[in-house]
Design a protein around this motif. Structure first.
Motif, PDB file in Angstrom:
ATOM      1  N   VAL A  10       0.868  -1.179   0.000  1.00  0.00           N
ATOM      2  CA  VAL A  10       0.000   0.000   0.000  1.00  0.00           C
ATOM      3  C   VAL A  10       0.902   1.225   0.000  1.00  0.00           C
ATOM      4  O   VAL A  10       1.697   1.424   0.919  1.00  0.00           O
ATOM      5  CB  VAL A  10      -0.936   0.009   1.227  1.00  0.00           C
ATOM      6  N   ALA A  40      -9.598   5.861   5.173  1.00  0.00           N
ATOM      7  CA  ALA A  40      -9.370   5.068   3.965  1.00  0.00           C
ATOM      8  C   ALA A  40      -8.139   4.186   4.110  1.00  0.00           C
ATOM      9  O   ALA A  40      -8.152   3.003   3.742  1.00  0.00           O
ATOM     10  CB  ALA A  40      -9.239   5.989   2.749  1.00  0.00           C
ATOM     11  N   SER A  43      -8.749   1.389   6.958  1.00  0.00           N
ATOM     12  CA  SER A  43      -9.696   0.345   6.553  1.00  0.00           C
ATOM     13  C   SER A  43      -9.111  -0.525   5.439  1.00  0.00           C
ATOM     14  O   SER A  43      -9.321  -1.740   5.424  1.00  0.00           O
ATOM     15  CB  SER A  43     -11.043   0.953   6.140  1.00  0.00           C
ATOM     16  N   LEU A  44      -8.349   0.075   4.509  1.00  0.00           N
ATOM     17  CA  LEU A  44      -7.723  -0.709   3.447  1.00  0.00           C
ATOM     18  C   LEU A  44      -6.701  -1.682   4.029  1.00  0.00           C
ATOM     19  O   LEU A  44      -6.683  -2.869   3.680  1.00  0.00           O
ATOM     20  CB  LEU A  44      -7.042   0.228   2.440  1.00  0.00           C
ATOM     21  N   ARG A  47      -8.460  -4.577   5.776  1.00  0.00           N
ATOM     22  CA  ARG A  47      -9.038  -5.549   4.840  1.00  0.00           C
ATOM     23  C   ARG A  47      -7.962  -6.422   4.213  1.00  0.00           C
ATOM     24  O   ARG A  47      -8.096  -7.636   4.138  1.00  0.00           O
ATOM     25  CB  ARG A  47      -9.812  -4.831   3.726  1.00  0.00           C
ATOM     26  N   SER A 107      -3.912   4.305  -1.784  1.00  0.00           N
ATOM     27  CA  SER A 107      -4.694   4.290  -0.541  1.00  0.00           C
ATOM     28  C   SER A 107      -5.955   5.144  -0.598  1.00  0.00           C
ATOM     29  O   SER A 107      -6.650   5.273   0.404  1.00  0.00           O
ATOM     30  CB  SER A 107      -3.823   4.774   0.624  1.00  0.00           C
ATOM     31  N   PRO A 110     -11.392   3.534  -1.795  1.00  0.00           N
ATOM     32  CA  PRO A 110     -11.993   2.711  -0.741  1.00  0.00           C
ATOM     33  C   PRO A 110     -12.668   1.437  -1.222  1.00  0.00           C
ATOM     34  O   PRO A 110     -12.941   0.552  -0.416  1.00  0.00           O
ATOM     35  CB  PRO A 110     -13.023   3.649  -0.105  1.00  0.00           C
ATOM     36  N   VAL A 112     -11.415  -0.892  -3.104  1.00  0.00           N
ATOM     37  CA  VAL A 112     -10.499  -2.016  -3.309  1.00  0.00           C
ATOM     38  C   VAL A 112     -10.758  -3.089  -2.257  1.00  0.00           C
ATOM     39  O   VAL A 112     -10.795  -2.813  -1.060  1.00  0.00           O
ATOM     40  CB  VAL A 112      -9.029  -1.560  -3.235  1.00  0.00           C
ATOM     41  N   TRP A 140      -5.405   2.517  -9.667  1.00  0.00           N
ATOM     42  CA  TRP A 140      -5.414   2.221  -8.237  1.00  0.00           C
ATOM     43  C   TRP A 140      -4.477   1.076  -7.896  1.00  0.00           C
ATOM     44  O   TRP A 140      -4.187   0.833  -6.723  1.00  0.00           O
ATOM     45  CB  TRP A 140      -6.828   1.919  -7.742  1.00  0.00           C
TER      46      TRP A 140
END
Length: 198
Positions: A10, A40, A43-44, A47, A107, A110, A112, A140
């Motif tokens: 990331v 963002a 949370s990325l 996940r 990043s 959102p 993804v 992205w």
């Protein structure tokens, strides 16, 4: 494939108040842009970091931010992006030591999901490059195999423009696989689907 042979990186700016997401901040204010940036990113990483199919790395700029502990994500590997323009930093991350297949993920998208990253790694079993296009003309995600040599994938790319994806594709082989189209959050209108989440 063993997760140690797959690295998902990331690529992000340290989410500090008044730093980053400048276009968004001009439209919605510093506080709201900062809250989005922190939400963002966190949370990325949550996940993608839970998935055992790859190793997740957080590549931060400025370099001193690599020591920053992501709240609730202390086990996430962190590394500095290093010097140079975005292309130089991305190429260094793609060529760094480690896995056979590497993907870089922005990043500020959102939507993804782990399935998108899995699709990118699957694509790299069939092609040397993979790209995830964004609606604003950028992308992205970009991923590559370590072999053959990477060449100069970012030569002449007009960053942060509607030409970014096309310029990069022009540097890559024809068999590059393109994933699904997603939207980055750069302007106030892009926040609408995510209202109430941050």
């Amino acid at each position: 494939m063993n997760r140690t042979r797959r690295i998902a990186v990331v690529v992000t700016r340290h989410p500090r108040y008044g730093s980053g997401k400048r276009r968004l901040a001009r439209e919605v204010g510093e506080a709201r842009a900062w809250r989005f940036q922190r939400w963002a990113l966190a949370s990325l990483v949550r996940r993608l970091g839970r998935d055992r199919r790859w190793t997740l790395v957080l590549a931060l700029t400025p370099d001193r931010a690599a020591a920053w502990a992501v709240p609730g994500l202390r086990r996430t590997l962190r590394r500095p992006q290093g010097s140079g323009d975005l292309g130089a930093r991305m190429q260094r991350l793609l060529q760094g030591p480690g896995a056979r297949h590497v993907v870089l993920i922005g990043s500020d998208c959102p939507a993804v999901a782990p399935a998108d990253v899995a699709a990118a790694f699957d694509a790299l079993r069939r092609a040397p490059w993979v790209l995830g296009p964004a609606t604003d003309g950028g992308y992205w995600l970009i991923g590559a195999r370590r072999r053959p040599t990477l060449g100069a994938p970012f030569r002449g790319v007009r960053w942060s423009s509607r030409h970014t994806l096309a310029d990069t594709l022009a540097n890559l082989p024809a068999e590059t696989i393109v994933l699904r189209l997603l939207s980055d959050v750069d302007e106030a209108g892009d926040l609408e689907p995510w209202r109430g989440l941050f």
